[in-house]
Each structure stands twice: as C-alpha cells, then as structure tokens.
Design a protein around this motif. Structure first.
Motif, PDB file in Angstrom:
ATOM      1  N   SER A  93       0.835  -1.187   0.000  1.00  0.00           N
ATOM      2  CA  SER A  93       0.000   0.000   0.000  1.00  0.00           C
ATOM      3  C   SER A  93       0.873   1.242   0.000  1.00  0.00           C
ATOM      4  O   SER A  93       1.897   1.275   0.687  1.00  0.00           O
ATOM      5  CB  SER A  93      -0.891  -0.012   1.253  1.00  0.00           C
ATOM      6  OG  SER A  93      -1.303   1.294   1.550  1.00  0.00           O
ATOM      7  N   PRO A  94       0.487   2.276  -0.771  1.00  0.00           N
ATOM      8  CA  PRO A  94       1.296   3.503  -0.759  1.00  0.00           C
ATOM      9  C   PRO A  94       1.312   4.173   0.612  1.00  0.00           C
ATOM     10  O   PRO A  94       2.151   5.045   0.863  1.00  0.00           O
ATOM     11  CB  PRO A  94       0.635   4.402  -1.801  1.00  0.00           C
ATOM     12  CG  PRO A  94      -0.500   3.656  -2.377  1.00  0.00           C
ATOM     13  CD  PRO A  94      -0.655   2.349  -1.672  1.00  0.00           C
ATOM     14  N   TYR A 120      -5.730  -0.377  -5.167  1.00  0.00           N
ATOM     15  CA  TYR A 120      -5.528   0.735  -4.246  1.00  0.00           C
ATOM     16  C   TYR A 120      -6.797   1.190  -3.527  1.00  0.00           C
ATOM     17  O   TYR A 120      -6.764   1.523  -2.357  1.00  0.00           O
ATOM     18  CB  TYR A 120      -4.872   1.942  -4.926  1.00  0.00           C
ATOM     19  CG  TYR A 120      -4.666   3.063  -3.945  1.00  0.00           C
ATOM     20  CD1 TYR A 120      -5.085   4.347  -4.222  1.00  0.00           C
ATOM     21  CD2 TYR A 120      -4.102   2.816  -2.694  1.00  0.00           C
ATOM     22  CE1 TYR A 120      -4.924   5.359  -3.305  1.00  0.00           C
ATOM     23  CE2 TYR A 120      -3.929   3.818  -1.774  1.00  0.00           C
ATOM     24  CZ  TYR A 120      -4.347   5.088  -2.080  1.00  0.00           C
ATOM     25  OH  TYR A 120      -4.196   6.080  -1.170  1.00  0.00           O
ATOM     26  N   SER A 137       5.398  -0.167   1.248  1.00  0.00           N
ATOM     27  CA  SER A 137       5.264   0.641   0.042  1.00  0.00           C
ATOM     28  C   SER A 137       6.548   0.650  -0.768  1.00  0.00           C
ATOM     29  O   SER A 137       7.643   0.585  -0.225  1.00  0.00           O
ATOM     30  CB  SER A 137       4.902   2.076   0.449  1.00  0.00           C
ATOM     31  OG  SER A 137       5.126   2.958  -0.628  1.00  0.00           O
ATOM     32  N   LEU A 138       6.395   0.769  -2.070  1.00  0.00           N
ATOM     33  CA  LEU A 138       7.537   0.866  -2.974  1.00  0.00           C
ATOM     34  C   LEU A 138       7.964   2.318  -3.131  1.00  0.00           C
ATOM     35  O   LEU A 138       9.064   2.601  -3.585  1.00  0.00           O
ATOM     36  CB  LEU A 138       7.122   0.288  -4.329  1.00  0.00           C
ATOM     37  CG  LEU A 138       8.173  -0.199  -5.303  1.00  0.00           C
ATOM     38  CD1 LEU A 138       9.069  -1.249  -4.687  1.00  0.00           C
ATOM     39  CD2 LEU A 138       7.498  -0.759  -6.556  1.00  0.00           C
ATOM     40  N   GLY A 139       7.123   3.236  -2.780  1.00  0.00           N
ATOM     41  CA  GLY A 139       7.459   4.652  -2.938  1.00  0.00           C
ATOM     42  C   GLY A 139       6.200   5.483  -2.999  1.00  0.00           C
ATOM     43  O   GLY A 139       5.090   4.959  -2.942  1.00  0.00           O
ATOM     44  N   PHE A 141       4.032   6.795  -4.891  1.00  0.00           N
ATOM     45  CA  PHE A 141       3.252   6.852  -6.119  1.00  0.00           C
ATOM     46  C   PHE A 141       2.208   5.757  -6.061  1.00  0.00           C
ATOM     47  O   PHE A 141       2.333   4.812  -5.289  1.00  0.00           O
ATOM     48  CB  PHE A 141       4.137   6.715  -7.360  1.00  0.00           C
ATOM     49  CG  PHE A 141       5.023   5.502  -7.337  1.00  0.00           C
ATOM     50  CD1 PHE A 141       6.256   5.540  -6.713  1.00  0.00           C
ATOM     51  CD2 PHE A 141       4.611   4.326  -7.939  1.00  0.00           C
ATOM     52  CE1 PHE A 141       7.078   4.416  -6.698  1.00  0.00           C
ATOM     53  CE2 PHE A 141       5.432   3.205  -7.928  1.00  0.00           C
ATOM     54  CZ  PHE A 141       6.664   3.258  -7.301  1.00  0.00           C
ATOM     55  N   LEU A 143      -0.079   2.796  -7.784  1.00  0.00           N
ATOM     56  CA  LEU A 143      -0.140   1.799  -8.846  1.00  0.00           C
ATOM     57  C   LEU A 143      -1.558   1.253  -8.891  1.00  0.00           C
ATOM     58  O   LEU A 143      -2.378   1.546  -8.028  1.00  0.00           O
ATOM     59  CB  LEU A 143       0.836   0.670  -8.529  1.00  0.00           C
ATOM     60  CG  LEU A 143       2.319   1.058  -8.501  1.00  0.00           C
ATOM     61  CD1 LEU A 143       3.131   0.028  -7.742  1.00  0.00           C
ATOM     62  CD2 LEU A 143       2.831   1.206  -9.919  1.00  0.00           C
ATOM     63  N   GLY A 145      -2.219  -1.810  -8.532  1.00  0.00           N
ATOM     64  CA  GLY A 145      -2.300  -2.939  -7.619  1.00  0.00           C
ATOM     65  C   GLY A 145      -0.954  -3.263  -7.014  1.00  0.00           C
ATOM     66  O   GLY A 145       0.056  -2.660  -7.370  1.00  0.00           O
ATOM     67  N   PRO A 149       4.914  -4.051  -6.945  1.00  0.00           N
ATOM     68  CA  PRO A 149       5.766  -4.024  -5.757  1.00  0.00           C
ATOM     69  C   PRO A 149       6.122  -5.427  -5.255  1.00  0.00           C
ATOM     70  O   PRO A 149       7.246  -5.646  -4.785  1.00  0.00           O
ATOM     71  CB  PRO A 149       4.945  -3.269  -4.710  1.00  0.00           C
ATOM     72  CG  PRO A 149       3.834  -2.622  -5.426  1.00  0.00           C
ATOM     73  CD  PRO A 149       3.715  -3.196  -6.793  1.00  0.00           C
TER      74      PRO A 149
END
Ligand code: 4F9
Length: 255
Positions: A93-94, A120, A137-139, A141, A143, A145, A149
């Motif tokens: 999750s972001p 999301y 989170s990957l960062g 931003f 996505l 889904g 990630p």
C-alpha cells in the motif's frame, strides 16, 4: 529458505519471475519458494465476487474481507501441512512503510511472508485489522495494484540467496549495502569514442582502486542522497578518511 505466498487476482504476473534471469535461479535451485493464491478461488457465490462498492460512496471498489480471509486460512493450513512456520502477512500500500535494502536483507534470512496484493481503492479495513501485520510501500506513487511491488520485492530477495548471483561479492558491493550509492562501472574498450576509463581502474593497484571507488561512492551519495550521508554520520559509520573527503567536498557535519 524463505517461502512466499502471494495473494493476487492476477497470478500470471508472477510467471516471468520464475522463468527468467537471476530470480529463476533462486527457484530452480530450491532456495526460494513461491506459491500464488487467487482469492477468486475462495469465493462461495455463483459470480465469484471479490469486491463491492464502498460504504459511504465514492469511486472504485473495495475487496471483500471474506474471500481474503479464506485465502489466508488456506495458506496457513498449507504451511502447516508442509511443516513450515507461520508467517506474517504484509499488504502493499502507498500508505505503508517504505521498502529498503535492510528489509530485503532481513527477508532473505527469514522463513518468508505472505504478500497481499490489493487494488488501491483498497481492502475492507476489517480484514486489515484482523489479519495484516504490516503495510509496505515501494514509494510515493500509486499503482493499480500490489503485484508490481511484490515482484520488485521478490526479485530483490532472490538475488541475495546464496549461490544465486554470479559472484557472492556482487551483493556486498551493491548500492546501499554499506549505506552508500554504488560507484560507476566500466568495461572494454579502454577508450570508447574518445572517452577513457578512469586511470585508477587500470592501475592494477587494489588499494588505489578501492580508494577510487569509495571516493566516487561518497561523491555521488553526497550529491544525490545527502540524507544517506547524514544517516551514516549519525551512526558513526564513516571512516576518518571518508569524513576528510566529505569535508573537502564542502560537507559540514550537522550537530
Ligand atoms: C503499493 C504503490 C506499494 C506503491 C498498491 C496501488 C502501491 C500500490 N507501493 N498502489 N496499490
């Protein structure tokens, strides 16, 4: 050996990871296990419904708690049957904690995790409250889904497993392994369209080469990621000669 159970409506995303490159080696050599679970297979209605409209209105759909909980139960049972320890559940999750190399290193040493890939707009909060141990989170931003990630995380783990990379040293020399960005690399030819390889790298003098690389890493990190330098200063992870170079580059210690 880490075992990863991935919950995704699109298990096909994970096929390339098993069949190509460095990650493939991790699976082929049995050093990493990946099992995909489609929550649609755990629905009980004729339409195999996995989501519904959000209470309170608004755009998008929310994943239903029940099929996800059934999926998680099936994973727990499968791990038990295989005499594998229970594992935490992580949701992409972001809004989660940022993934970094330390987290990846720890994961490579662990028994694995269950990775929940959701859309999301999200998952019913009650499922998160009941079953999710961490959000990652990957960062910053958004996505469509959690699959991408998940792939990124699995790739990062796979290359750390023993014997997976060509050289065991490769992983130790990566960016972030010592808290710094990696130095530049060169290969043949010695002069490419008028541009020569830095002389230190041709010297055959190992101490000089190591010093050149360290200096390049420090310069690059100071320029692009001063936050990493600040972190290393705080934890006293820099040598005297590192600090000397940094101060020559205009870095002043923050007290
Ligand atoms: C997850 C974005 C982790 C960045 C999950 C939509 C996500 C994401 N890092 N975006 N679902």
């Amino acid at each position: 050996m880490p075992r990863f159970d991935v919950i995704s409506l699109f298990p096909a995303y994970f096929e390339p990871l098993k069949h190509h490159g460095v990650s493939r080696r991790a699976f082929d050599s049995g050093q990493m296990q990946l099992e995909c679970w489609n929550p649609r297979d755990f629905t009980t209605d004729a339409h195999r419904t996995i989501d519904d409209r959000p209470y309170g209105g608004g755009p998008g759909m929310v994943m239903l708690a029940e099929p996800l909980e059934r999926t998680l139960d099936a994973i727990a049972t499968a791990r038990q049957r295989a005499a594998q320890p229970a594992a935490p559940v992580w949701l992409f999750s972001p809004t989660g904690r940022r993934i970094d190399q330390k987290l990846v290193d720890d994961l490579a040493q662990s028994d694995g995790v269950t990775l929940l890939c959701a859309r999301y707009e999200g998952v019913d909060q009650r499922l998160i409250d009941r079953r999710v141990d961490a959000e990652i989170s990957l960062g910053d931003f958004v996505l469509s889904g959690g699959e991408i990630p998940a792939l990124a995380l699995l790739d990062a783990v796979s290359r750390l497993l023993p014997g997976v990379l060509g050289s065991a040293q490769s992983a130790q020399q990566d960016s972030f392994s010592d808290g710094l960005l990696d130095c530049p690399h060169y290969t043949r030819p010695e002069v490419y369209d008028g541009q020569a390889v830095p002389e230190a790298l041709l010297s055959g003098d190992h101490a000089r080469i190591a010093q050149w690389r360290r200096e390049q890493s420090l310069r690059l990190t100071l320029q692009r990621r001063p936050d990493l330098i600040a972190q290393l200063t705080k934890t006293q992870s820099l040598t005297k000669s590192d600090l000397k170079l940094l101060s020559a580059l205009g870095y002043t210690l923050q007290v």
